[in-house]
Design a protein around this motif. Sequence first.
Motif, PDB file in Angstrom:
ATOM      1  N   THR B 214       0.577  -1.307   0.112  1.00 27.41           N
ATOM      2  CA  THR B 214      -0.396   0.001   0.031  1.00 27.41           C
ATOM      3  C   THR B 214       1.176   1.805   0.007  1.00 27.41           C
ATOM      4  N   LEU B 215       0.399   1.957  -0.607  1.00 26.62           N
ATOM      5  CA  LEU B 215       1.347   3.385  -0.436  1.00 26.62           C
ATOM      6  C   LEU B 215       0.193   4.867  -0.290  1.00 26.62           C
ATOM      7  N   HIS B 216       0.810   5.581   0.371  1.00 24.20           N
ATOM      8  CA  HIS B 216       0.283   6.452   1.114  1.00 24.20           C
ATOM      9  C   HIS B 216       0.706   7.917   0.900  1.00 24.20           C
ATOM     10  N   ALA B 217       0.346   8.146   0.250  1.00 21.70           N
ATOM     11  CA  ALA B 217       0.887  10.308  -0.546  1.00 21.70           C
ATOM     12  C   ALA B 217       0.713  10.509   0.153  1.00 21.70           C
ATOM     13  N   ASN B 218       0.753  12.122   0.582  1.00 22.22           N
ATOM     14  CA  ASN B 218       0.235  12.944   1.758  1.00 22.22           C
ATOM     15  C   ASN B 218       0.889  14.318   1.077  1.00 22.22           C
ATOM     16  N   PHE B 228      -2.581  11.805  11.238  1.00 19.58           N
ATOM     17  CA  PHE B 228      -3.086  10.709  10.732  1.00 19.58           C
ATOM     18  C   PHE B 228      -3.321   9.540  10.393  1.00 19.58           C
ATOM     19  N   GLU B 229      -2.035   9.509   9.909  1.00 21.47           N
ATOM     20  CA  GLU B 229      -1.374   8.058   9.456  1.00 21.47           C
ATOM     21  C   GLU B 229      -0.759   7.327  10.759  1.00 21.47           C
ATOM     22  N   TYR B 232      -2.717   4.803  10.592  1.00 18.05           N
ATOM     23  CA  TYR B 232      -2.992   4.143  10.106  1.00 18.05           C
ATOM     24  C   TYR B 232      -1.917   2.945  10.112  1.00 18.05           C
ATOM     25  N   GLN B 235      -3.072  -0.009  12.825  1.00 22.26           N
ATOM     26  CA  GLN B 235      -3.193  -0.831  12.239  1.00 22.26           C
ATOM     27  C   GLN B 235      -3.010  -1.787  11.030  1.00 22.26           C
ATOM     28  N   PHE B 236      -1.368  -1.000  10.225  1.00 19.38           N
ATOM     29  CA  PHE B 236      -0.653  -2.132   9.558  1.00 19.38           C
ATOM     30  C   PHE B 236      -0.127  -3.210  10.351  1.00 19.38           C
ATOM     31  N   ARG B 239      -2.388  -6.175  12.324  1.00 19.06           N
ATOM     32  CA  ARG B 239      -2.919  -6.363  11.177  1.00 19.06           C
ATOM     33  C   ARG B 239      -1.994  -7.782  10.919  1.00 19.06           C
TER      34      ARG B 239
END
Lengths: 242, 242
Positions: B214-218, B228-229, B232, B235-236, B239
Amino acid sequence: MHFTSEQSLDADVLERRFTLGDVPGILWTSGSEPAPLILMGNQGGLDRMYSRLAARALGTVAEGYAVATVELPWSGDRPRSADAEQARADLRRAIEAGEPVAEEIIERLILPLVDQAVPESQAALDALLALPEISDGPVGTSGGVLGISLRLAAVDPRIAAALLFAGSYVPRVMFEEARQVTTPLLMLLQWDDEGNDRQMALDLFDAFGSKEKTLHANMGGHTGIPAFEGPYANQFFARHLK
Amino acid sequence: MHFTSEQSLDADVLERRFTLGDVPGILWTSGSEPAPLILMGNQGGLDRMYSRLAARALGTVAEGYAVATVELPWSGDRPRSADAEQARADLRRAIEAGEPVAEEIIERLILPLVDQAVPESQAALDALLALPEISDGPVGTSGGVLGISLRLAAVDPRIAAALLFAGSYVPRVMFEEARQVTTPLLMLLQWDDEGNDRQMALDLFDAFGSKEKTLHANMGGHTGIPAFEGPYANQFFARHLK
């Protein structure tokens, strides 16, 4: 706005069909307390897409929102447009031939749709926000045709959070509108979606003028968005709508 | 592994400094129940970076993990390397001159560092996983030099989740190793980080062989990852490590 039918779904959710002028739509609500509205997009054909739309709506209503969706122009039971049919046929032909889809096809497919759908969505917002079950505050948009969400965010200050699913075509001429958008947005991109133009999606993400914009890219095809994105989307809406 | 000092931090966190051979490190734990380990990367110089590392570690320990970090080769109080100093000077010169950084500089900067740091990290894992406060199960890695995380994920099956921060250089010759990686990963990319090669990061994300990536770009610069990352990332890790 006329309610034409209603039924109770599980978890105390009321589903009501409505028409606004000649535009049909569906509204899902729970309880009588005013809840923030999320306008859920679709790809045209509410009856054809009903089970997927209802499943998404139920999940979102459970998070404390009201959810509505309206039929796209020239889709479902609405009158057809010869130009739109021709553009869809040209798109299908290009994809089946394995050719890159020409920009002029994308323009014929998307620009008239956006021009027609956005005022209809805004009229739906006017009517929906006047309901007592819907709070007269910021609105979120979720999915549907990317160009419609883009134009709505650009022109309607009621839109306070936009969840975008990369995967429908956006004409390059709309990138200038994207620069005007300041709405916080979360764009979901399926990285190896063969029916998707990844570079277009990255360029569009880059073009948006929003100070808060986040891209989530995951593996898997068009319908393979991982389940863990659900809570992320909820957190995104909660930050901006509650 | 020798513990050289310890102090109690807030929220019942025990911080212990250790050395393993001549490699110094820091371990943060809470309570005596075995907790999964997250190996936190750094950019070299544990004392210089201490406050930022401790802040990140405290947040992660509060989520139920043990956190450790080890000093990079040729950094902090460790012996210097003339080649590494030269590579850093050449990098600085290129950046100050506004030039693109030549691939051969990136190779001289990163490849010897990865070759040296990865076995040291693995030795640290051997020692840390033998501690009763750390569960002998899957391990996460978080941040630091991207090439080191990449090689570790490629060669060490104990790594079950890798949180990557795009923003350090990765030589193109390492992309072949990325294709061998099957570890679930979350890559954070600061979209408009001027000190970052965005296209390199996107190409590297594409190269990873992991089925879950997964890529999260901000928006925002190198240190502007939005708050807010944090949830996340938790949670990653939850899991894959719990």
